[in-house]
Design a protein around this motif. Structure first.
Motif, short mmCIF file in Angstrom:
data_model
loop_
_atom_site.label_atom_id
_atom_site.label_comp_id
_atom_site.label_asym_id
_atom_site.label_seq_id
_atom_site.Cartn_x
_atom_site.Cartn_y
_atom_site.Cartn_z
N GLU A 22 0.87 -1.18 0.00
CA GLU A 22 0.00 0.00 0.00
C GLU A 22 0.91 1.24 0.00
O GLU A 22 2.06 1.17 0.45
N PRO A 23 0.42 2.38 -0.47
CA PRO A 23 1.25 3.59 -0.43
C PRO A 23 1.83 3.89 0.96
O PRO A 23 2.98 4.30 1.08
N ILE A 72 -1.91 2.58 -5.81
CA ILE A 72 -2.63 3.65 -5.10
C ILE A 72 -4.11 3.32 -5.20
O ILE A 72 -4.66 3.21 -6.30
N PRO A 73 -4.76 3.10 -4.06
CA PRO A 73 -6.16 2.69 -4.10
C PRO A 73 -6.99 3.76 -4.81
O PRO A 73 -6.97 4.92 -4.42
N SER A 74 -7.67 3.37 -5.86
CA SER A 74 -8.47 4.34 -6.60
C SER A 74 -9.78 3.67 -6.98
O SER A 74 -9.93 2.45 -6.86
N ASP A 75 -10.73 4.46 -7.41
CA ASP A 75 -12.02 3.94 -7.81
C ASP A 75 -11.82 3.02 -9.02
O ASP A 75 -11.32 3.48 -10.05
N PRO A 76 -12.19 1.75 -8.91
CA PRO A 76 -11.96 0.84 -10.04
C PRO A 76 -12.60 1.35 -11.34
O PRO A 76 -12.12 1.03 -12.43
N PHE A 83 -12.52 4.33 -12.41
CA PHE A 83 -11.74 5.44 -12.98
C PHE A 83 -10.43 5.45 -12.22
O PHE A 83 -10.21 6.27 -11.33
N SER A 84 -9.57 4.51 -12.58
CA SER A 84 -8.47 4.21 -11.66
C SER A 84 -7.15 4.88 -12.00
O SER A 84 -6.24 4.89 -11.18
N SER A 85 -7.04 5.46 -13.20
CA SER A 85 -5.71 5.93 -13.60
C SER A 85 -5.45 7.36 -13.15
O SER A 85 -6.03 8.31 -13.66
N LEU A 86 -4.53 7.50 -12.18
CA LEU A 86 -4.18 8.82 -11.68
C LEU A 86 -3.29 9.56 -12.66
O LEU A 86 -2.50 8.95 -13.38
N ASN A 87 -3.40 10.87 -12.67
CA ASN A 87 -2.41 11.71 -13.35
C ASN A 87 -1.03 11.39 -12.77
O ASN A 87 -0.90 11.11 -11.57
N GLN A 135 2.72 12.81 -6.19
CA GLN A 135 2.32 13.55 -4.99
C GLN A 135 1.92 12.60 -3.87
O GLN A 135 2.34 12.76 -2.72
N VAL A 136 1.10 11.60 -4.18
CA VAL A 136 0.61 10.69 -3.14
C VAL A 136 1.77 9.90 -2.51
O VAL A 136 1.90 9.85 -1.29
#
Lengths: 259, 259
Positions: free
Chosen positions: B95-96, B138-142, B144-148, B154-155
């Protein structure tokens, strides 16, 4: 379960660069947040915002644009504002992690929560900061402390999601049944109260409008962190109404009329 | 104490948009990181990168540009690569938050640590991912999972800083004195080993170069998470050398010569 995250809105105040609005929308959608409120944005809608949103343009299209922070906070029971650490009057502060937990807890109980972010160069004004129940500071290198706006939204939205994921793993706490009287008042109700309070303090000559000092700030800090409920608010408002009457001598006239 | 953070480098692989390089540099500097390595960037140096760096252009100027991930990882004892969750071969995942703690712990012991980020659209290749000891998601909404890219930097940089700040508050752990033999090997030493191993496996006909399947991946996963030390590596390399000799029949010829 997503209902919880739907209760959490992101409020961007006076944003200059539309690209940052797009970047914030993308960060929100990545983390499962959807409610975006823009207070007096300088340039919106904008192709730059759409470009940076990159797939999160539904959030931009649904964004609410309002003229003042007060409008953006209508109905909110918890308002968390991002801030640099050193302020004239120290305010109750939360770490980003605590902010994520507090936002989720309130949202789970059905309360509306606002995460408020200020202007790129100037942040939030003191007046705006005082409308927040808590301030949140993202720990950064003191030598280079100012995060990009979308990066700041990313960090807090990430902490909200981490708290939300942690809450999913635990057995759900029973949501306490709260009588309406016991529910905390909303940010707009609190603002009406502050206006009433200020008026009363002027009327009783405790507050000199030409030399207000930090009196209202200190009172805002007190009530802001106290989660005043509806019943208590009715009582406070009653006291103010009577105080003003008294200051105007109406109390005496009323007594005479009663005689 | 900042020395610790100086041991942690951010590696961006095949970045398309120079604005993201600038945004990453700003996020790094905000969080106290300074070492940026760019693997085959499409457009760098660039005015867009400088604009988004906004005060962190010293990090861009000091950035090292290299041609391959392998070069970027020279000397690193811990390599953490960002990844979507579902991969053909499951890899040790962090995990991050765990990533921040692991990076700080290693850096505190004087090891070089790399946080590796892939291309905006395609991420890291399987080959690149297999050069990482751990993957970080990085836990993200499945949905819409791709972070900038800069948001992802940053995270993780934020979690490194949180772990670093937490470590400051605790009494410093005594740094164990580690004999050189006991020190874990670096990423480049591990790569040489994998080449040697692959060669040996081909020589003994355990690995068919035309049908390699996932054999090397599985071996990389095993050794990658094992923190192989210098002494053990010497032993493994010795075994490979002898294995290859044996496969070529040199062992028998040697015995004959000895007779």
């Amino acid at each position: 379960m997503f209902a919880l995250l739907e209760n959490i809105r992101v409020v961007l105040v006076g944003t200059s660069h539309p690209g940052n609005i797009g970047g914030a929308a993308r960060a929100m959608k990545n983390m499962g947040l959807a409610q975006l409120v823009l207070v007096d944005p300088q340039d919106f809608p904008s192709a730059d915002a759409d470009a940076r949103a990159s797939g999160a343009s539904d959030i931009l299209q649904a964004a609410q644009v309002v003229g003042t922070l007060e409008e953006a906070l209508i109905g909110c029971r918890l308002v968390l504002g991002t801030s640099a650490r050193d302020r004239h009057i120290p305010w109750p502060m939360l770490e980003p992690r605590e902010c994520g937990v507090a936002a989720c807890e309130q949202a789970q109980q059905g309360a509306q929560v606002a995460l408020v972010f200020g202007r790129e160069y100037a942040g939030l004004t003191n007046d705006e900061l005082q409308r927040c129940h808590f301030h949140v500071h993202i720990p950064s290198d003191p030598a280079f402390s100012s995060l990009n706006l979308a990066a700041a939204v990313q960090v807090l939205a990430y902490e909200v999601r981490m708290a939300w994921l942690a809450a999913q793993e635990q057995p759900a706490k029973p949501v306490p049944v709260v009588e309406q009287d016991e529910e905390p008042v909303t940010a707009d109700e609190l603002e009406s109260f502050y206006r009433h309070l200020e008026q009363a303090l002027v009327e009783i000559r405790f507050l000199d409008p030409d030399k207000p000092r930090h009196l209202m700030s200190r009172l805002r800090r007190l009530y802001g962190r106290s989660a005043v409920n509806n019943l208590e608010m009715n009582i406070l408002r009653g006291i103010l109404t009577e105080t003003i009457k008294a200051a105007r001598g109406e109390h005496l006239r009323q007594e005479k009329a009663d005689v």
